[in-house]
Design a protein around this motif. Structure first.
Motif: not given
Length: 370
Positions: A225-229, A231-255
């Motif tokens: 479904v997704a492998s990056s944040l 891509e995750v944000f794009a899966q939910h309309p409300a989250l996509r809208d909320r995250s549109r103006n976010w600025t990264p403060l840390s590098d993503p970590v995954s597991t």
């Protein structure tokens, strides 16, 4: 030197076990393959059930970590165009793993634990005493707690009952969120979509200006479904809208992979704690709490063994029984909730209608995962 206890893994479960055991007078060695401080894929939600334990584990110079933590008194779940609301009572705390793990590690050292970083355990031999072979040297101990995490090379096991497991992965990062016109009460917001979910909540870093609008976004998602944040944000309309103006403060970590199985608190007289014992569904937000409680419970169960009042197998059985009585209900409740959330949408619809119109039921379900 023969240690009373060696603990593999320096996260919340390992440090909780180490601090609790050394306070009982045990000689404790704590081994961690990584180095602190570091980010960890985690919702960074510490439920109220473990806050008093955490306060007891931290030394005085780290108590500000709890005092300054964002308090989370409510949860919101966004699913199928609906918003379910539930009270988190007593409120939880939002604490960055970057700070939490580092504070617990230094508290362990301050309590008298022989705490060593960047030491990788290669093999474990024996069933009491144990011989631990690492990349640097060998150690011996009377007892062993495995708190090395859910996918350590020490915990490899085939899927239960031979069932095929889907590949799930976790990914997390911190973002700056622009202030809106109003300042709503802090909440943990869970955005569910087909193939995963993403949790978002406010979090502060130690020494950071409390006015900084920092949020932690942590997702669990099927790999196809997704492998990056983004891509995750794009899966939910409300989250996509909320995250549109976010600025990264840390590098993503995954597991990955994230594997669900029934908890196994004891294996061949080795006490398993934290995710090494069992991986709880992340959306219930009780992973850190379970880690802290299981580590403390392991140390308490070994007390009779260290005092010569019980054999190691007896102490391990005591721990297994206590784990099943006090912690296993959380796994069962969260598993039932997960199964409900992955039902087909047409089946979920009437259930969600009931929950949306009956906050008392939603609050009850949240309490059952604590």
């Amino acid at each position: 030197m023969l240690y009373d206890l060696i603990i593999i893994g320096g996260g919340p479960a390992g440090t909780s076990a180490a601090i609790s055991a050394v306070r009982q007078g045990a000689r404790v060695l704590l081994l961690e393959r990584g180095r602190f401080p570091r980010h960890k894929v985690c919702g960074e939600f510490v439920s109220a059930e473990s806050l008093s334990l955490l306060k007891d584990l931290l030394d005085l110079q780290h108590t500000a970590l709890l005092q300054d933590a964002v308090r989370i008194p409510r949860a919101r779940m966004f699913l199928d165009g609906r918003v379910l609301r539930a009270a988190v009572d007593p409120p939880a705390a939002s604490i960055a793993r970057l700070d939490l793990d580092d504070a617990l590690w230094h508290s362990a050292g301050g309590a008298g634990v022989d705490a060593r970083q960047q030491v990788t355990v290669q093999s474990v031999n024996g069933s009491g005493p144990f011989r631990i072979v690492t990349t640097s040297e060998e150690f011996e101990s009377r007892a062993l707690v495995n708190a090395s995490g859910r996918w350590s090379n020490l915990n490899l096991a085939p899927p239960e009952n031979g069932m095929r497991t889907e590949k799930w992965l976790g990914v997390k990062a911190h973002f700056a969120e622009p202030a809106s016109g109003e300042t709503p009460e802090p909440s943990v917001d869970l955005y569910f979509f087909e193939g995963g979910y993403c949790g978002v909540q406010a979090v502060h870093l130690s020494g950071e200006n409390s006015g900084t609008a920092r949020v932690n976004a942590s997702a669990m998602v099927r790999a196809h479904v997704a492998s990056s944040l983004p891509e995750v944000f794009a899966q939910h309309p409300a989250l996509r809208d909320r995250s549109r103006n976010w600025t990264p403060l840390s590098d993503p970590v995954s597991t990955s992979p994230l594997i669900f199985r029934n908890p196994q608190p004891e294996r061949d007289s080795v006490l398993m704690a934290g995710d090494a014992a069992g991986f709880v569904d992340p959306f219930v937000g009780d992973g850190i709490s379970l880690a802290l409680r299981s580590g403390s419970l392991a140390a308490l169960s070994l007390k009779v063994f260290f005092a010569g009042e019980a054999s190691l197998p007896d102490a391990a059985r005591r721990y297994s029984q206590a784990y099943k009585e006090s912690l296993l209900p959380v796994f069962r409740a969260s598993s039932k909730l997960r199964r409900m959330l992955v039902l087909p949408r047409y089946v979920r619809k009437p259930v969600l209608s009931i929950l949306e119109s009956s906050p008392a039921i939603t609050n009850y379900l949240v309490r059952k995962t604590r």
